[in-house]
Design a protein around this motif. Sequence first.
Motif, PDB file in Angstrom:
ATOM      1  N   VAL A   1       9.464   1.431  71.728  1.00 25.93           N
ATOM      2  CA  VAL A   1       8.106   0.902  71.642  1.00 25.93           C
ATOM      3  C   VAL A   1       7.438   0.921  73.014  1.00 25.93           C
ATOM      4  O   VAL A   1       6.279   1.322  73.139  1.00 25.93           O
ATOM      5  CB  VAL A   1       8.104  -0.514  71.032  1.00 25.93           C
ATOM      6  N   ALA A   2       8.158   0.510  74.056  1.00 25.43           N
ATOM      7  CA  ALA A   2       7.575   0.497  75.408  1.00 25.43           C
ATOM      8  C   ALA A   2       7.119   1.884  75.821  1.00 25.43           C
ATOM      9  O   ALA A   2       6.046   2.046  76.410  1.00 25.43           O
ATOM     10  CB  ALA A   2       8.579  -0.052  76.411  1.00 25.43           C
ATOM     11  N   THR A   3       7.894   2.886  75.486  1.00 25.26           N
ATOM     12  CA  THR A   3       7.571   4.260  75.864  1.00 25.26           C
ATOM     13  C   THR A   3       6.451   4.830  75.001  1.00 25.26           C
ATOM     14  O   THR A   3       5.473   5.371  75.518  1.00 25.26           O
ATOM     15  CB  THR A   3       8.827   5.146  75.733  1.00 25.26           C
ATOM     16  N   GLU A   4       6.599   4.703  73.693  1.00 26.84           N
ATOM     17  CA  GLU A   4       5.648   5.339  72.772  1.00 26.84           C
ATOM     18  C   GLU A   4       4.318   4.602  72.658  1.00 26.84           C
ATOM     19  O   GLU A   4       3.320   5.206  72.276  1.00 26.84           O
ATOM     20  CB  GLU A   4       6.293   5.489  71.397  1.00 26.84           C
ATOM     21  N   ARG A   5       4.279   3.319  72.979  1.00 23.51           N
ATOM     22  CA  ARG A   5       3.043   2.554  72.783  1.00 23.51           C
ATOM     23  C   ARG A   5       2.315   2.249  74.087  1.00 23.51           C
ATOM     24  O   ARG A   5       1.246   1.628  74.065  1.00 23.51           O
ATOM     25  CB  ARG A   5       3.340   1.254  72.038  1.00 23.51           C
ATOM     26  N   ALA A   6       2.835   2.685  75.217  1.00 25.34           N
ATOM     27  CA  ALA A   6       2.166   2.436  76.505  1.00 25.34           C
ATOM     28  C   ALA A   6       0.754   3.000  76.517  1.00 25.34           C
ATOM     29  O   ALA A   6      -0.180   2.361  77.020  1.00 25.34           O
ATOM     30  CB  ALA A   6       2.988   3.006  77.654  1.00 25.34           C
ATOM     31  N   SER A   7       0.573   4.173  75.930  1.00 19.60           N
ATOM     32  CA  SER A   7      -0.761   4.789  75.907  1.00 19.60           C
ATOM     33  C   SER A   7      -1.730   4.029  74.994  1.00 19.60           C
ATOM     34  O   SER A   7      -2.940   4.223  75.084  1.00 19.60           O
ATOM     35  CB  SER A   7      -0.669   6.250  75.471  1.00 19.60           C
ATOM     36  N   ASP A   8      -1.204   3.144  74.147  1.00 15.59           N
ATOM     37  CA  ASP A   8      -2.045   2.298  73.294  1.00 15.59           C
ATOM     38  C   ASP A   8      -2.421   0.990  73.991  1.00 15.59           C
ATOM     39  O   ASP A   8      -3.047   0.123  73.386  1.00 15.59           O
ATOM     40  CB  ASP A   8      -1.312   1.952  71.988  1.00 15.59           C
TER      41      ASP A   8
END
Length: 187
Positions: free
Chosen positions: A92-99
């Motif tokens: 989640v930290a990696t994939e949602r940082a751009s969100d």
Amino acid sequence: MAAATALLVSSCTAESGNTDTGDVVGQGYASGDGSLQTWSVADRTDPVEISGTDFSGDPVDTIGDGDEIVVLNTWYAACPPCRAEVPALLEVATERASDGVRLVGINGTDDSGAALAFEREHGVTWPSIADTDGSAVAALQDVVPVQAVPTTVVLDRQGRVAARVLGQIEASTLDGLIDDVLAEPST
């Protein structure tokens, strides 16, 4: 609501001598129920503002910029569900940082040596507040009961508690909770 699906998970609490918990004797932690609670926008209270230092001595806080969703996660190194949920949190930290999603850990148990070793061993990329005085968890307790470790709390863009999961969290559950907050109108 997809995020409302709670999974049977475990959580760590201090041994209290309570014999009616249904726990496996000698496992070293109390099994949790994985309960998930959400708050509608209208039912959310004031923002949660927690600050402290991480285990390297750097400042950490939960105060966002109005476009940021902060995910708080309580943990400690010897907690089996805490160790088990790290891959989900990393995802989640990696994939949602751009969100605009930022994770912040809260650890009130470990000294800096144990905490930093855990973070290195598991590739943790987010800071954790060294909460040995309990002030970070106390600030949360005024808004949302933190009854187990791990507990994950999702703060909306205004820093208000939007959701809480007691016990180990799955990436899909956390993603769903984040999606729900992202779908809310910005103010």
